[in-house]
Every structure is written in C-alpha cells, then in structure tokens.
Design an enzyme around this catalytic site. Structure first.
Site, mmCIF file in Angstrom:
data_model
loop_
_atom_site.group_PDB
_atom_site.id
_atom_site.type_symbol
_atom_site.label_atom_id
_atom_site.label_comp_id
_atom_site.label_asym_id
_atom_site.label_seq_id
_atom_site.Cartn_x
_atom_site.Cartn_y
_atom_site.Cartn_z
ATOM 1 N N GLU A 149 14.771 25.048 -12.311
ATOM 2 C CA GLU A 149 15.938 24.314 -11.848
ATOM 3 C C GLU A 149 17.153 24.889 -12.567
ATOM 4 O O GLU A 149 17.138 25.019 -13.793
ATOM 5 C CB GLU A 149 15.798 22.817 -12.176
ATOM 6 C CG GLU A 149 16.949 22.053 -11.568
ATOM 7 C CD GLU A 149 16.928 20.555 -11.847
ATOM 8 O OE1 GLU A 149 15.962 20.050 -12.437
ATOM 9 O OE2 GLU A 149 17.923 19.912 -11.465
ATOM 10 N N ARG B 42 1.952 22.969 -21.404
ATOM 11 C CA ARG B 42 3.243 23.588 -21.653
ATOM 12 C C ARG B 42 3.289 24.069 -23.092
ATOM 13 O O ARG B 42 2.595 23.566 -23.963
ATOM 14 C CB ARG B 42 4.393 22.647 -21.328
ATOM 15 C CG ARG B 42 4.509 21.408 -22.175
ATOM 16 C CD ARG B 42 5.498 20.409 -21.569
ATOM 17 N NE ARG B 42 6.851 20.919 -21.499
ATOM 18 C CZ ARG B 42 7.600 20.923 -20.386
ATOM 19 N NH1 ARG B 42 7.111 20.454 -19.252
ATOM 20 N NH2 ARG B 42 8.811 21.370 -20.416
ATOM 21 N N LYS C 34 15.056 20.902 -21.918
ATOM 22 C CA LYS C 34 16.390 21.364 -21.521
ATOM 23 C C LYS C 34 17.445 20.322 -21.845
ATOM 24 O O LYS C 34 18.573 20.663 -22.173
ATOM 25 C CB LYS C 34 16.413 21.680 -20.024
ATOM 26 C CG LYS C 34 15.878 23.072 -19.735
ATOM 27 C CD LYS C 34 16.374 23.551 -18.394
ATOM 28 C CE LYS C 34 15.238 23.561 -17.419
ATOM 29 N NZ LYS C 34 15.590 23.970 -16.077
HETATM 30 P P1 ATP Z 1 12.824 20.024 -18.535
HETATM 31 O O1 ATP Z 1 11.637 19.187 -18.128
HETATM 32 O O2 ATP Z 1 12.986 20.176 -19.998
HETATM 33 O O3 ATP Z 1 14.079 19.713 -17.823
HETATM 34 P P2 ATP Z 1 11.529 21.862 -16.849
HETATM 35 O O4 ATP Z 1 10.261 22.243 -17.444
HETATM 36 O O5 ATP Z 1 11.462 20.851 -15.794
HETATM 37 O O6 ATP Z 1 12.478 21.480 -18.035
HETATM 38 P P3 ATP Z 1 12.175 23.818 -14.891
HETATM 39 O O7 ATP Z 1 13.401 24.610 -14.703
HETATM 40 O O8 ATP Z 1 11.803 22.845 -13.842
HETATM 41 O O9 ATP Z 1 12.335 23.099 -16.299
HETATM 42 O O10 ATP Z 1 10.948 24.786 -15.201
HETATM 43 C C1 ATP Z 1 10.616 25.883 -14.400
HETATM 44 C C2 ATP Z 1 9.168 26.228 -14.599
HETATM 45 O O11 ATP Z 1 8.904 26.520 -15.965
HETATM 46 C C3 ATP Z 1 8.284 25.061 -14.212
HETATM 47 O O12 ATP Z 1 7.205 25.547 -13.429
HETATM 48 C C4 ATP Z 1 7.797 24.520 -15.516
HETATM 49 O O13 ATP Z 1 6.525 23.972 -15.400
HETATM 50 C C5 ATP Z 1 7.810 25.754 -16.416
HETATM 51 N N1 ATP Z 1 8.020 25.365 -17.804
HETATM 52 C C6 ATP Z 1 9.045 24.649 -18.291
HETATM 53 N N2 ATP Z 1 8.891 24.409 -19.605
HETATM 54 C C7 ATP Z 1 7.736 24.998 -19.970
HETATM 55 C C8 ATP Z 1 7.002 25.110 -21.199
HETATM 56 N N3 ATP Z 1 7.452 24.564 -22.325
HETATM 57 N N4 ATP Z 1 5.848 25.801 -21.201
HETATM 58 C C9 ATP Z 1 5.396 26.362 -20.068
HETATM 59 N N5 ATP Z 1 6.021 26.293 -18.871
HETATM 60 C C10 ATP Z 1 7.168 25.627 -18.818
HETATM 61 MG MG MG Z 2 11.377 20.668 -13.748
#
Ligand code: ATP
Ligand code: MG
Length: 565
Positions: free
Chosen positions: A35, A260, A270
């Site tokens: 996102e 994760r 984020k």
């Molecule tokens: P937040 O929940 O902190 O806002 P997010 O994980 O939802 O962040 P996205 O931009 O939706 O952020 O993530 C893009 C991709 O990266 C998704 O498929 C997510 O599962 C993966 N991702 C995000 N954080 C992690 C992590 N700590 N470890 C592994 N994969 C991750």
């Molecule tokens: Mg997300």
C-alpha cells in the site's frame, strides 16, 4: 534475482504439489502488493524476495501491485520510493505495474454481481452499530435490520451510494454471509463505505471505496495470481477471501500465509515508522537509523546483503524476532571482501615527530584490501605532523593498555615505528594537545630489520594533507530488543535510544577520500565500515555514515552457541 540455490520451505512444497497436480496450467504467478502509505522496510524486503524469488525459481512472474484503496493515506511519493526500492533490491516487474485503483470499476461490477445474486446488501447501520451487531468471539452477532432488503432495492441504493446521494458513513455495502459464523470476519463484512476523499490517482471520481477484504482477493483474481502470499494475520481472512471468489465464480488464487519478520531493536509497523518521521524523532524516512530499505541504502547496506539475509532467515509459520546482528553479519562478510581500506581519524590527537625533517613528505604504499590483492595499493602521504585517535594515547596507561604512552613504541600502519618522548599540555586546562615522538627510519613500511614487533598498530593521517569532514555513528534506534515491550504508563517511543546518533564534526581522512563518490563504501582501518552519505556529503568535505562496526557479534554467538556474551 536469486543468489543461491533456494531453500525448501512449506510454500515451495505447496507450489510443487500444485505443479504436480497440473493446477493453474503449470503457471506460477505471485505479486508484491504494497500500500503506498509509507516507505518499504526490511519486512517488505522479505516479502519482495519471497514473491519475486519464487517467480524466478519457477519461471513464473511476479507483479508489482499498489494496493491503493485508502485514499487518505496514499501519496505518489510513496509509489516512487517503493519502485525505487524494489528495483534497488534487484527485482524487475517488467511491464506488470498494477494498481488496485485501476480495478475500481471492475470491483464495482463484481459487487453488483453479488447484489444481483442476493449475496450482498446495502446497510444503514453506522460503523459503531455494525461492530455492536457483530458480536464477539464467544457471542454470535445479530442480523442487521436492513439485511432483508430486496435485490431491486439494493441495486438502487448501491447505485445511489456511488452517485453521491448519501453522506459519508451513512450506508455501506455488506456481504450477506452468516451473522452467527464462528469467524467474526464472516459476519456480513463491509465491502464498500461511502467516503468522500480525494484519491491520488482517481481524484474525485469515487465517493465509495472498497475495503481491503473486497479489493485484495478480486485484484489477485483479475491478475491471474496463482499463489497469493501474505502475512500470518490474514489467515483468519482466508475464508472470506475464498467466499468472495466462489460467489463470483472467477479464477481462484490460493492464499498462503507466512510469519512476518520482526527485527530486534526496531519497529516495523508503518504507522509507527510514520510517527517517527512526522514527529521528527528521526530525520525522514531514509534516516540511516530507520529500518526502511532507503535508510539501509543510505547507510551503506548492499542489495545482496539484504537478499542474503532474507534468504537465510527463511520462511516460517510462527512469528519471532530476528536479531539485528544476523543482518549485520550478512553485510560484514560482503564488505570485508569488497570495501577498500582507508585511514580516518575520528577524534584527532596531534603527534609531532621531532626527528623527521620538517617540510618533507613521503608517499607510502598502503594495501587497498588484504582480502583481495587485485584491489592493489595506493600512496598515502606521510610527514612530521600526524593525527592519531585520541583514545590511542594514554599518559598513565593501565596494565593492559598496549597503545601509545610515554616511552612506548608502536607501529603506524604501513609507515614507521614511533616512540613517545613526551607530551605538550594546554597550560590552562591540562589537556594534552600534542604528543611528541621520534620515528625509526629503519622501519619504513612498518617492518623492523631486527624483527621486533610492537604490541599495537595504529592508524594515522598526515595533518597537512588530511581532509576534514563529518562522521555519523549510529547505534540501535531503540534500547529494547522488543520496543513494543512496555513499562506501565509509557508508550513505545519511551524505548527510543537517546544515543542512536553521534555526530563527529571534525574527523580527518586520508586525502584520497576527499573525492569519494556518494554511496561508496569503505573500511576505515580499525574503525568499521563507512559509506559516503548520498545527501549531505560534498567534495572536499565528505560526510561518512558508519554502516556497521568491525566486530561481528553474530559470528561469535554462532560459535559459542550463547546469545548473552
Ligand atoms: P502495516 O500493517 O504496518 O501498515 P503492511 O504490512 O500492511 O504494513 P503493506 O504495504 O500492505 O504493509 O505490505 C505489503 C506486503 O508486504 C504485504 O504482502 C505484507 O504482508 C508484506 N509485509 C509487510 N510487513 C511485513 C513483514 N514485517 N514481514 C514480512 N512481510 C511483510
Ligand atoms: Mg497491508
């Protein structure tokens, strides 16, 4: 891009089985779906390496899809930075750059299909009421009073939601599933909300926006994704993901969840990273203390070291915290082989060689990288006034101090042996401002004909030739291994490390470093690995970020089997 033979993991097992069973006509298609509401961090790097890595291994494809369905938080600069970071990590989405917002019309069409089937309805409950009606994990929910609306009425109201006839939050479109389902996510989840918000790509074309649960699976299906890999917290969403696709009768990707990444001494949410930036706890998203990919780049990490790290930690089904030392270890191994050596003095102490002719300069040969003879040698100027590190000299040394002190002989790296004959002090403060030494002309290059060997070798620069500049030393951003572990009455920012940045404004570098290219990586003899700052460094006044120290705690931990050494 993959560096080594891929390790087996449960996701590969699933894909192997699917291929054997002839599923998806033998295709493997993954996607990385960020996102654009922040910069990518090391956790995203793991997801990028996994998704692009699997596609490469199975001769499939990986899409870059911006999951941009939350207009309030998304910005073009985040899109730009995400693309830059994925590319820098070494991955290529070719012409497959997609946006969920490009599917808004199709997602709306899919929603109409559900309404026509009687599988979705327009609900007039407010958001608070919807959650009240939802029940709890132990208590079933209650049907919405609007659940029984006719298909015609729902079609009419949904069209008018889109046309902007209703105020924000006054109506939603909900899937008609089961208010008593043990999984609360299946209790008539919201698919669309009325929300007047300007979207960075679609502008004001829409005043209803799809929820994640509605947009994500259908976007995966539109793109023909075969394996939709996401993090563990989406496991409970999978029945809903599947329900929508089955109702629509469209291509069904398989959602697979993995743990994760959490890294010690930092946060990877984020929302929290955004707080650090907005509240100026750090100097922007690429502040070298941040766990973002752009910060690692600025600090001097290499794409290969991040990829190797992601590879080494593997893919698991259980969440855990990985020690930051593992990441540093991956980097050190590489920099030891690749980074040219140089001499820099962070806290200069003047040394005057009383028997070295004033005005004479020698060009001494220094080895660029003892690990890699092909990097050759360079000339470094030597003269009668030098700088050494202030803490390499003690007037009254304790027993185990072997560096310079009165009467003691030490080796200057690649230069001469010197012996301290006295000190000059500032009469007002008593501070040592100069160390006086003699040098032994027979030890040129750092070897004595009689093979005597001083216990210490010091790095140095010639005072007249050295270049002044800045050095930034970094420590962990948080003091706690898990910054989310809180003392009562404190929030997570109270775990920030007040000493995470130490700026040294008046360091001295050997002359060759005056023109060091921004982003170039060096090993400063005895001090660590450093990278020329890509933002603040200027020719003639370089700024160096310490990438990582020389000491490898992770290698020690692995050897001794103990973490608390
Ligand atoms: P937040 O929940 O902190 O806002 P997010 O994980 O939802 O962040 P996205 O931009 O939706 O952020 O993530 C893009 C991709 O990266 C998704 O498929 C997510 O599962 C993966 N991702 C995000 N954080 C992690 C992590 N700590 N470890 C592994 N994969 C991750
Ligand atoms: Mg997300």
């Amino acid at each position: 891009m993959t560096d080594t033979k891929p390790k087996d993991n449960f996701i590969r097992d699933i894909i192997n089985k699917d291929l054997q069973a002839g599923k998806n006509q033998g295709r493997v298609q993954t996607r990385f779906p960020p996102e654009p509401n922040g910069y990518l961090h090391i956790g995203h790097a793991k997801s990028i390496c996994l998704n692009f890595g699997l596609a490469a291994d199975y001769k499939g494809k990986c899409n870059l899809r911006f999951d941009d369905t939350n207009p309030e938080t998304e910005e073009p600069d985040y899109v730009r930075s995400i693309k830059e970071d994925v590319r820098w990590l070494g991955f290529d989405w070719e012409d497959r750059e997609f946006y969920a917002s490009d599917y808004f019309e199709r997602l709306y069409g899919f929603a109409l299909d559900l309404v026509k089937k009687g599988a979705a309805y327009v609900c007039d409950l407010t958001a608070e009421q919807v959650s009240e009606y939802r029940g709890t994990l132990t208590k079933p929910g209650k049907d919405s009073p609007w659940r029984g609306r006719s298909v015609e009425e729902n079609l009419d109201l949904f069209a008018r939601m889109r046309a902007g006839e209703f105020p924000d939050g006054s109506k939603s479109l909900r899937a008609k599933i089961d208010m008593a389902d043990p999984n609360p996510l299946l209790r008539d989840p919201v698919l669309y909300r009325v929300r007047r918000a300007h979207h960075y790509r679609t502008g004001d074309a829409w005043c209803i926006y799809p929820t994640y649960d509605w947009a994500h699976g259908q976007s995966d299906s539109i793109e023909g994704i075969t394996h939709s890999i996401c993090t563990l917290e989406f496991e409970v969403h999978r029945p809903l993901y599947d329900w929508c696709l089955v109702q629509l009768g469209v291509h069904r990707p398989q959602q697979i969840e993995f743990a994760r990444l959490s890294l010690s001494h930092t946060v990877l949410s984020k929302r929290k990273l955004l707080t650090l930036v907005k509240e100026k706890y750090v100097d922007g998203w690429d502040d070298p203390r941040m766990p973002t990919i752009s910060a690692y780049r600025r600090r001097g990490y290499t794409p290969a070291s991040l990829r190797r790290f992601c590879d080494e930690i593997g893919v698991a089904k259980a969440n855990s915290i990985v020690d930051a030392a593992v990441l540093e270890h991956s980097l050190r191994e590489e920099l030891n082989r690749t980074a040219p050596r140089a001499m820099a003095v962070l806290r200069p102490l003047k040394v005057v060689l009383t028997n070295y002719p004033e005005g004479r300069t020698e060009e001494l040969d220094c080895v660029n990288n003892p690990e890699d003879p092909s990097q050759g040698t360079r000339k470094v100027p030597f003269a009668n006034v030098l700088y050494i590190e202030r803490d390499d000299f003690l007037e009254n040394p304790p027993k185990k101090f072997f560096r310079l002190s009165p009467g003691r002989e030490v080796r200057l790296r690649y230069a001469y042996f010197i012996t301290c004959t006295g000190v000059v002090k500032d009469p007002a403060t008593g501070e040592i401002v100069e160390v006086r030494c003699t040098y032994d002309p027979a030890t040129r290059g750092g070897d004595a004909p009689d093979h005597r060997s001083p216990k210490a070798t010091l790095h140095w620069v010639s005072a007249a030739h050295a270049v002044p500049g800045e050095v930034r030393l970094y420590d962990t951003l948080f003091t706690k291994r898990d910054p989310n572990e809180l003392e009562e009455g404190f929030d997570w920012t109270s775990n920030l490390n007040p000493k995470s940045l130490e700026t040294i404004p008046e360091a001295r570098f050997e002359p060759a470093l005056a023109g060091a290219a921004p982003g170039s990586r060096w090993q400063f003899e005895r001090l660590g690995y450093f990278c020329v700052d890509i933002r603040d460094s200027r020719p003639g006044r370089p700024v160096f970020n310490r990438t990582v120290t020389l000491r490898d705690t992770w290698a020690r931990i692995q050897k001794s089997g103990k973490e608390n050494e």
